[in-house]
Structure formats: structure tokens, C-alpha cells
Design a protein around this motif. Structure first.
Motif, PDB file in Angstrom:
ATOM      1  N   ALA A 108     -43.179 -22.058 -28.877  1.00  0.00           N
ATOM      2  CA  ALA A 108     -43.196 -20.904 -27.974  1.00  0.00           C
ATOM      3  C   ALA A 108     -43.076 -21.338 -26.516  1.00  0.00           C
ATOM      4  CB  ALA A 108     -44.477 -20.104 -28.190  1.00  0.00           C
ATOM      5  N   MET A 109     -43.755 -22.424 -26.151  1.00  0.00           N
ATOM      6  CA  MET A 109     -43.690 -22.925 -24.778  1.00  0.00           C
ATOM      7  C   MET A 109     -42.277 -23.411 -24.443  1.00  0.00           C
ATOM      8  SD  MET A 109     -47.338 -24.973 -24.654  1.00  0.00           S
ATOM      9  CE  MET A 109     -46.936 -25.806 -23.120  1.00  0.00           C
ATOM     10  N   SER A 110     -41.656 -24.112 -25.394  1.00  0.00           N
ATOM     11  CA  SER A 110     -40.277 -24.576 -25.184  1.00  0.00           C
ATOM     12  C   SER A 110     -39.338 -23.393 -25.005  1.00  0.00           C
ATOM     13  CB  SER A 110     -39.823 -25.434 -26.372  1.00  0.00           C
ATOM     14  OG  SER A 110     -40.615 -26.592 -26.501  1.00  0.00           O
ATOM     15  N   GLY A 111     -39.518 -22.373 -25.844  1.00  0.00           N
ATOM     16  CA  GLY A 111     -38.675 -21.182 -25.748  1.00  0.00           C
ATOM     17  C   GLY A 111     -38.852 -20.461 -24.429  1.00  0.00           C
ATOM     18  N   ALA A 112     -40.105 -20.340 -23.980  1.00  0.00           N
ATOM     19  CA  ALA A 112     -40.362 -19.654 -22.714  1.00  0.00           C
ATOM     20  C   ALA A 112     -39.732 -20.407 -21.548  1.00  0.00           C
ATOM     21  CB  ALA A 112     -41.866 -19.508 -22.503  1.00  0.00           C
ATOM     22  N   LEU A 113     -39.841 -21.742 -21.563  1.00  0.00           N
ATOM     23  CA  LEU A 113     -39.246 -22.543 -20.493  1.00  0.00           C
ATOM     24  C   LEU A 113     -37.727 -22.437 -20.509  1.00  0.00           C
ATOM     25  CD1 LEU A 113     -39.417 -24.612 -18.211  1.00  0.00           C
ATOM     26  CD2 LEU A 113     -39.529 -26.426 -19.954  1.00  0.00           C
ATOM     27  N   ALA A 114     -37.138 -22.548 -21.705  1.00  0.00           N
ATOM     28  CA  ALA A 114     -35.676 -22.462 -21.813  1.00  0.00           C
ATOM     29  C   ALA A 114     -35.171 -21.099 -21.366  1.00  0.00           C
ATOM     30  CB  ALA A 114     -35.252 -22.739 -23.251  1.00  0.00           C
ATOM     31  N   LEU A 115     -35.854 -20.042 -21.764  1.00  0.00           N
ATOM     32  CA  LEU A 115     -35.435 -18.695 -21.394  1.00  0.00           C
ATOM     33  C   LEU A 115     -35.541 -18.480 -19.894  1.00  0.00           C
ATOM     34  CD1 LEU A 115     -34.444 -15.984 -22.426  1.00  0.00           C
ATOM     35  CD2 LEU A 115     -36.826 -15.276 -22.708  1.00  0.00           C
ATOM     36  N   SER A 116     -36.610 -18.991 -19.285  1.00  0.00           N
ATOM     37  CA  SER A 116     -36.774 -18.824 -17.841  1.00  0.00           C
ATOM     38  C   SER A 116     -35.675 -19.554 -17.077  1.00  0.00           C
ATOM     39  CB  SER A 116     -38.148 -19.329 -17.396  1.00  0.00           C
ATOM     40  OG  SER A 116     -38.237 -20.743 -17.535  1.00  0.00           O
ATOM     41  N   LEU A 117     -35.267 -20.732 -17.571  1.00  0.00           N
ATOM     42  CA  LEU A 117     -34.187 -21.474 -16.909  1.00  0.00           C
ATOM     43  C   LEU A 117     -32.836 -20.805 -17.130  1.00  0.00           C
ATOM     44  CD1 LEU A 117     -35.278 -25.142 -17.657  1.00  0.00           C
ATOM     45  CD2 LEU A 117     -35.365 -23.958 -15.472  1.00  0.00           C
ATOM     46  N   ASN A 118     -32.678 -20.107 -18.250  1.00  0.00           N
ATOM     47  CA  ASN A 118     -31.425 -19.397 -18.521  1.00  0.00           C
ATOM     48  C   ASN A 118     -31.211 -18.233 -17.571  1.00  0.00           C
ATOM     49  OD1 ASN A 118     -30.124 -20.791 -20.582  1.00  0.00           O
ATOM     50  ND2 ASN A 118     -31.334 -19.827 -22.179  1.00  0.00           N
ATOM     51  N   VAL A 119     -32.293 -17.553 -17.225  1.00  0.00           N
ATOM     52  CA  VAL A 119     -32.153 -16.317 -16.452  1.00  0.00           C
ATOM     53  C   VAL A 119     -32.317 -16.525 -14.959  1.00  0.00           C
ATOM     54  CG1 VAL A 119     -32.939 -14.940 -18.404  1.00  0.00           C
ATOM     55  CG2 VAL A 119     -34.606 -15.710 -16.707  1.00  0.00           C
ATOM     56  N   ARG A 120     -32.801 -17.685 -14.528  1.00  0.00           N
ATOM     57  CA  ARG A 120     -33.004 -17.911 -13.100  1.00  0.00           C
ATOM     58  C   ARG A 120     -31.673 -18.155 -12.381  1.00  0.00           C
ATOM     59  NH1 ARG A 120     -38.124 -19.059 -11.063  1.00  0.00           N
ATOM     60  NH2 ARG A 120     -39.780 -19.103 -12.634  1.00  0.00           N
ATOM     61  N   ASP A 121     -31.643 -17.789 -11.126  1.00  0.00           N
ATOM     62  CA  ASP A 121     -30.460 -18.011 -10.294  1.00  0.00           C
ATOM     63  C   ASP A 121     -30.282 -19.512 -10.085  1.00  0.00           C
ATOM     64  OD1 ASP A 121     -28.465 -18.134  -8.417  1.00  0.00           O
ATOM     65  OD2 ASP A 121     -29.365 -16.649  -7.077  1.00  0.00           O
ATOM     66  N   GLU A 122     -29.050 -20.005 -10.288  1.00  0.00           N
ATOM     67  CA  GLU A 122     -28.791 -21.432 -10.137  1.00  0.00           C
ATOM     68  C   GLU A 122     -29.056 -21.905  -8.715  1.00  0.00           C
ATOM     69  OE1 GLU A 122     -25.061 -22.792 -11.531  1.00  0.00           O
ATOM     70  OE2 GLU A 122     -25.394 -22.141 -13.607  1.00  0.00           O
ATOM     71  N   ALA A 123     -28.960 -21.009  -7.746  1.00  0.00           N
ATOM     72  CA  ALA A 123     -29.198 -21.397  -6.361  1.00  0.00           C
ATOM     73  C   ALA A 123     -30.624 -21.899  -6.157  1.00  0.00           C
ATOM     74  CB  ALA A 123     -28.925 -20.206  -5.435  1.00  0.00           C
ATOM     75  N   LEU A 124     -31.520 -21.496  -7.037  1.00  0.00           N
ATOM     76  CA  LEU A 124     -32.908 -21.922  -6.926  1.00  0.00           C
ATOM     77  C   LEU A 124     -33.045 -23.436  -7.050  1.00  0.00           C
ATOM     78  CD1 LEU A 124     -35.938 -21.058  -6.827  1.00  0.00           C
ATOM     79  CD2 LEU A 124     -35.867 -20.952  -9.320  1.00  0.00           C
ATOM     80  N   PHE A 125     -32.094 -24.078  -7.747  1.00  0.00           N
ATOM     81  CA  PHE A 125     -32.179 -25.514  -7.991  1.00  0.00           C
ATOM     82  C   PHE A 125     -31.347 -26.319  -7.000  1.00  0.00           C
ATOM     83  CE2 PHE A 125     -33.220 -23.327 -11.849  1.00  0.00           C
ATOM     84  CZ  PHE A 125     -34.287 -24.049 -12.364  1.00  0.00           C
ATOM     85  N   GLY A 126     -30.607 -25.637  -6.157  1.00  0.00           N
ATOM     86  CA  GLY A 126     -29.864 -26.322  -5.117  1.00  0.00           C
ATOM     87  C   GLY A 126     -28.954 -27.406  -5.648  1.00  0.00           C
ATOM     88  N   ALA A 127     -29.124 -28.609  -5.089  1.00  0.00           N
ATOM     89  CA  ALA A 127     -28.273 -29.748  -5.459  1.00  0.00           C
ATOM     90  C   ALA A 127     -28.761 -30.455  -6.714  1.00  0.00           C
ATOM     91  CB  ALA A 127     -28.213 -30.735  -4.296  1.00  0.00           C
TER      92      ALA A 127
END
Length: 227
Positions: free
Chosen positions: A148-167
Motif C-alpha cells: 500500500a505504501m509503495s502504491g501511494a508513493l507511485a501514485l503521488s509521483l504519477n499525478v504530481r507536476d514534473e516541474a516540482l522536481f526541477g532538474a
């Protein structure tokens, strides 16, 4: 030491996945990557590993026996692949392939990029050994919680704006891939731990097979690597 049970359907699934991967890589250039994959191949391979490698651990005489079996299964083929790659495409290409394997696919490379998934699988083996040593597999709820923790982390990274991670997009893909493949690996683990609850043998094999083919289908959405 427990006796090992063989699941012949898994061999057919591996063959299908291998052919699917080969077709994808063969067709992605002329189609500009527009190739539909019926089953997300790398996550499904990891789900299979989550099942059969946990069985391998339990049927090994000790940890050394387990790791020796893993070494014999993976590294000889890896060495042959590097030699063939070097002879066919040049040793710089083979070096790039090895660098991809060593750096878990995070390095800029010129080589056979698919070796990143082999690194992921070996990390999963190490995590499984650590969890087993800590008693995690005697408490299936721990594995379910990690899934469940892996799924929550993966889902959050899928939906977040890529600009949040910059370079740092490479690191984003690295974490995202490991989280998504964690979902697959822990799915296989849970199926193995609960296989005795499926009493009908024929039904058990088909249920396990079908579940492994789709280890939470959403993990292929926004997948950091093409497989």
C-alpha cells in the motif's frame, strides 16, 4: 527445507512477456514508440519474481544456497550478453550497458538500457532477504502495508507536476520506478503467502496467473520507463 512446487503456466507467461518486450523494442523505432503492450512487462516479471523467488528462499537450505542459485541464474547470462553486445555493437556500447546496470538506470548512457530492470530485481531480492530476516513474512499484514505504501508513493509521483522536481527528473523516475515495481513484487509475495487459501488446485493456478499478469494495472500509467 520445504519442497519446491513448479507452476508450468509461469513459463508460458515468461515466454509471452519476453516476446512482448522483443516486439516492443523491435517496433518502437518505426512506429515512434506507438506500440501497445497488452501486459506491463517489467512489473509483471517482478510480480512473478515476488512469488517464485520467495518460494526459492523457503526451499533453500540457507541464505548462501539461495544467493548461489540467484548468482547462477543471472550472472552467467549477463556476462554472455555483455560479450555479445561488445562484439556486435562495440565495447563502448557494452560499457554503457554495464554502467546502466550498475547505476540502476540513472546514468546517462549509450548502451542496452533494459539492464536497469535487472538491477531493480536484484534490489528486490535483497529487500526480501532483509524482510525475511526481520520476520516480515511471518506477518503478511506487513507485506500488505508495504504494498500500500509503495502504491501511494507511485501514485503521488504519477499525478504530481514534473516541474516540482526541477532538474532532478532522473531521480524522480528512479524513485517512481522502484515504488511501482514494489507494488508488483509485494503483490507476488502476498499471493505466495496466501496460496494455501485457494483450495482448488486448478483454480488456484489460474487465479495466481491472472493476478500476476495484472499486478494493479494502474502502475503502467505514467510509467517512468517504457516497460
Amino acid at each position: 527445507m520445504k519442497s519446491s512446487v513448479r507452476y508450468p503456466l509461469f513459463d508460458w507467461l515468461r515466454l509471452f512477456l519476453a516476446l512482448e518486450v522483443a516486439c516492443w523494442h523491435f517496433l518502437r523505432v518505426p512506429t515512434d514508440g506507438a506500440v501497445f503492450m497488452l501486459v506491463p512487462a517489467v512489473p509483471t516479471f517482478l510480480a512473478l519474481s515476488g512469488f517464485v523467488v520467495l518460494q526459492s528462499w523457503e526451499t533453500s537450505s540457507d541464505a548462501w544456497h539461495f544467493w548461489w542459485k540467484r548468482l547462477l541464474r543471472i550472472q552467467p547470462a549477463m556476462m554472455v550478453m555483455l560479450v555479445v553486445t561488445g562484439l556486435g555493437f562495440g565495447w563502448a556500447y557494452a560499457q554503457g550497458t554495464l554502467l546502466t546496470y550498475i547505476t540502476f538506470g540513472t546514468a546517462e548512457r549509450f548502451g542496452n538500457g533494459v539492464t536497469w530492470s535487472l538491477s531493480c530485481e536484484e534490489v528486490a531480492y535483497g529487500l526480501m532477504a532483509l524482510l525475511y530476516a526481520c520476520g516480515g513474512y511471518r506477518r503478511p499484514w506487513i507485506i500488505a502495508m508495504l504494498l500500500a505504501m509503495s502504491g501511494a508513493l507511485a501514485l503521488s509521483l504519477n499525478v504530481r507536476d514534473e516541474a516540482l522536481f526541477g532538474a532532478h527528473q532522473t531521480m524522480r523516475y528512479f524513485v517512481q520506478n522502484y515504488a511501482e515495481l514494489g507494488v508488483a513484487f509485494f503483490t507476488g509475495n502476498l499471493l505466495y503467502l496466501n496460496k494455501h487459501k485457494l483450495t482448488d488446485l486448478a483454480a488456484r493456478r489460474w487465479i495466481i496467473l491472472l493476478t500476476l499478469m495484472y499486478p494493479l494495472a494502474w502502475i503502467s500509467v505514467g510509467y517512468g520507463h517504457p516497460l
